[in-house]
Motif scaffolding. Structure first.
Motif, PDB file in Angstrom:
ATOM      1  N   UNK A 165      15.256  -6.583  39.557  1.00 34.11           N
ATOM      2  CA  UNK A 165      14.366  -5.689  38.843  1.00 34.11           C
ATOM      3  C   UNK A 165      12.921  -6.076  39.073  1.00 34.11           C
ATOM      4  N   UNK A 166      12.033  -5.312  38.511  1.00 34.99           N
ATOM      5  CA  UNK A 166      10.609  -5.569  38.691  1.00 34.99           C
ATOM      6  C   UNK A 166      10.202  -6.759  37.854  1.00 34.99           C
ATOM      7  N   UNK A 167       9.486  -7.652  38.463  1.00 38.12           N
ATOM      8  CA  UNK A 167       9.084  -8.869  37.766  1.00 38.12           C
ATOM      9  C   UNK A 167       7.594  -9.080  37.936  1.00 38.12           C
ATOM     10  N   UNK A 168       7.009  -9.719  36.952  1.00 36.99           N
ATOM     11  CA  UNK A 168       5.604 -10.060  37.031  1.00 36.99           C
ATOM     12  C   UNK A 168       5.490 -11.454  37.617  1.00 36.99           C
ATOM     13  N   UNK A 169       4.649 -11.588  38.626  1.00 38.51           N
ATOM     14  CA  UNK A 169       4.521 -12.861  39.301  1.00 38.51           C
ATOM     15  C   UNK A 169       3.585 -13.803  38.573  1.00 38.51           C
ATOM     16  N   UNK A 170       3.242 -14.914  39.193  1.00 40.09           N
ATOM     17  CA  UNK A 170       2.374 -15.908  38.568  1.00 40.09           C
ATOM     18  C   UNK A 170       1.033 -15.328  38.163  1.00 40.09           C
TER      19      UNK A 170
ATOM     20  N   UNK B 293       8.608  -9.804  32.502  1.00 39.72           N
ATOM     21  CA  UNK B 293       7.281 -10.395  32.320  1.00 39.72           C
ATOM     22  C   UNK B 293       7.390 -11.708  31.543  1.00 39.72           C
ATOM     23  N   UNK B 294       8.248 -11.716  30.520  1.00 40.19           N
ATOM     24  CA  UNK B 294       8.457 -12.946  29.743  1.00 40.19           C
ATOM     25  C   UNK B 294       9.082 -14.028  30.608  1.00 40.19           C
ATOM     26  N   UNK B 295      10.024 -13.646  31.466  1.00 41.83           N
ATOM     27  CA  UNK B 295      10.622 -14.642  32.357  1.00 41.83           C
ATOM     28  C   UNK B 295       9.575 -15.246  33.279  1.00 41.83           C
ATOM     29  N   UNK B 296       8.673 -14.409  33.783  1.00 35.82           N
ATOM     30  CA  UNK B 296       7.604 -14.903  34.641  1.00 35.82           C
ATOM     31  C   UNK B 296       6.700 -15.877  33.882  1.00 35.82           C
ATOM     32  N   UNK B 297       6.402 -15.534  32.626  1.00 35.70           N
ATOM     33  CA  UNK B 297       5.580 -16.433  31.800  1.00 35.70           C
ATOM     34  C   UNK B 297       6.284 -17.764  31.592  1.00 35.70           C
ATOM     35  N   UNK B 298       7.594 -17.712  31.384  1.00 37.95           N
ATOM     36  CA  UNK B 298       8.363 -18.948  31.228  1.00 37.95           C
ATOM     37  C   UNK B 298       8.296 -19.798  32.495  1.00 37.95           C
TER      38      UNK B 298
ATOM     39  N   UNK C 232       6.039 -20.076  34.641  1.00 40.50           N
ATOM     40  CA  UNK C 232       4.730 -20.701  34.879  1.00 40.50           C
ATOM     41  C   UNK C 232       4.327 -21.679  33.772  1.00 40.50           C
ATOM     42  N   UNK C 233       4.737 -21.402  32.540  1.00 36.71           N
ATOM     43  CA  UNK C 233       4.147 -22.157  31.435  1.00 36.71           C
ATOM     44  C   UNK C 233       5.121 -22.988  30.609  1.00 36.71           C
ATOM     45  N   UNK C 234       6.424 -22.701  30.623  1.00 43.08           N
ATOM     46  CA  UNK C 234       7.372 -23.497  29.850  1.00 43.08           C
ATOM     47  C   UNK C 234       7.593 -24.846  30.531  1.00 43.08           C
ATOM     48  N   UNK C 235       7.830 -25.878  29.750  1.00 44.24           N
ATOM     49  CA  UNK C 235       7.847 -27.240  30.282  1.00 44.24           C
ATOM     50  C   UNK C 235       9.224 -27.780  30.626  1.00 44.24           C
TER      51      UNK C 235
END
Length: 436
Positions: A32-37, A342-347, A349-352
């Motif tokens: 599906x469509x995803x938001x990148x970094x 979009x949330x997966x992309x945020x994860x 990049x930013x989740x530890x």
């Protein structure tokens, strides 16, 4: 529920917001469509905010909630918990409000299939996906009777589910006494607070969890873990040095366990007020237009599938992840799916510590009343339908849902969900940190 013109405008705005970010940052995968970094500029704005999330503060907020026991809707302990949450939100500088509703009122909206289903400890799944009295257990080939609890679709293994309604199963005498307080007839309150947008205050995202629980424990995971995420995000976004373009509302629903009553009351009372400036020309919007809604419900326990004996490992599994779910049958499933990616992309990049997984069977939580009005997501520790509903969390509505049950690995899974939501909403809302 029919969509009004206001709702149509809301969805268009939400789609524009998400699509705008996609256009700047997107890539497409086979799923599906995803938001990148994020861009470097956005990273500079988002990363300091994510860095303000701390494990010990998250744990302390959950611990504070457990002082009120299981916080069953309609009880004195529930009322005191609402007051405590409101006091915390005010201390963050977040402008608070309340919704009052009658928990005995007859619901006028259609529930999702089995939104509260599945009672008892017989191994039935909840959400209408388990084996009820009229649906026989699958039988293994070549045997007259299935000796095992099976998982979703007859695959793998499942465990017992249901609600503990026996206070004597709670060994902590003081907690048992607290949790046997009676339900007080009458109206019930729930609290929310709002971070007002600097440039488009008449539009907002709703970030939520439910603060009530059942089972004669402390409701530490269900849903102290989700409530604490919402409160921690309210604390960070309400910091004086943080601005957002659009508004963000942090809602702590009541009555989820009784049938999503608090969230349904909010929709019934506030949906038609969206985007109406009051008073006219004031630039104030008591109920900004909804751009999207994200619920957080049970965030900490991902210990894997039960074994053949129905028991679950005491250790967090190595493959633990944050589940981001949308409902494939909702009116706004396409928009919700974009939001989920979009949330997966945020994860990413930013989740530890823990990754995110996108699923399409959101159900049985407070995002359901919103799913046919705006793009709506549910954040979870496991898939609600096929995992939680089949016994992957043995503490669910049980006397063991205690703060002491969970380890730092469990708490950290909740923290990673908080990092994911904060990073995504910071980007969607245009968050900025003022330079000193």
């Amino acid at each position: 529920m029919l969509r009004s013109q206001t709702t149509a405008v809301t969805v268009v705005i939400a789609a524009i917001c998400i699509t705008s970010l996609v256009a700047q940052q997107s890539s497409t995968s086979g799923q599906g469509e995803r938001v990148g970094p994020a861009t470097t500029a956005q990273s500079d704005e988002v990363r300091p905010l994510v860095g303000r999330l701390e494990l010990e503060k998250y744990k302390a907020t959950i611990k504070g909630l457990t002082a009120f026991g299981d916080r069953r809707e309609g009880t004195e302990r529930n009322r005191k918990a609402v007051d405590w949450i409101e006091a915390q939100l005010k201390s963050y500088g977040c402008e608070t409000g309340r919704i009052t509703y009658d928990p005995t009122a007859r619901r006028t909206t259609t529930d999702d299939a089995g939104a509260r289903g599945g009672r008892g400890r017989g191994g039935q799944g909840r959400g209408g996906r388990g084996r009820g009295a009229t649906e026989p257990r699958p039988t293994p080939a070549g045997t007259p009777e299935d000796p095992l609890r099976r998982g979703a679709g007859g695959k793998g293994y499942g465990g017992p589910t249901g609600v503990n309604n026996d206070p004597m199963k709670q060994p902590d005498e003081a907690l048992r006494t607290l949790n046997t307080e009676p339900i007080i007839p009458g109206p019930v309150d729930e609290v929310y607070c709002t971070k007002w947008g600097a440039t488009r205050p008449g539009e907002m995202y709703i970030i939520s969890g439910h603060m009530d629980g059942i089972g004669y424990a402390q409701a530490a995971n269900d849903d102290g873990s989700g409530t604490a995420i919402v409160m921690e995000l309210a604390r960070i976004f309400s910091s004086p040095d943080v601005t957002t373009d659009v508004s963000i509302r942090f809602a702590l629903w009541n009555g989820e366990e009784g049938g999503l009553r608090g969230a349904r009351a909010y929709v019934a009372q506030r949906q038609d007020l969206q985007g109406k400036e009051d008073p006219s020309g004031s630039g104030k919007y008591p109920e900004p237009r909804w751009l999207g809604m994200v619920q957080h419900d049970m965030m900490m326990w991902d210990h894997g599938m039960p074994g053949p004996d129905g028991k679950v490992s005491r250790e967090q599994r190595r493959e633990a992840d944050v589940n981001v779910e949308f409902q494939e049958n909702s009116k706004f499933s396409a928009e919700a799916q974009k939001l989920a990616w979009f949330f997966k992309s945020a994860n990413e990049r930013y989740a530890t510590d823990y990754p995110a997984t996108v699923g399409n069977h959101m159900q049985s939580t407070d995002s359901v009343p919103f799913q046919d009005i705006v793009p709506a997501l549910s954040m979870r520790e496991n898939e609600r339908r096929d995992h939680i509903g089949y016994g992957w969390d043995p503490n669910w509505h049980q006397p063991t849902d205690m703060f002491s049950t969970y380890t730092d690995k469990d708490f950290r899974l909740g923290l990673n969900a908080a990092q994911t939501t904060l990073a995504a909403i910071a980007q969607l809302s245009g968050a900025k940190v003022k330079k000193p």
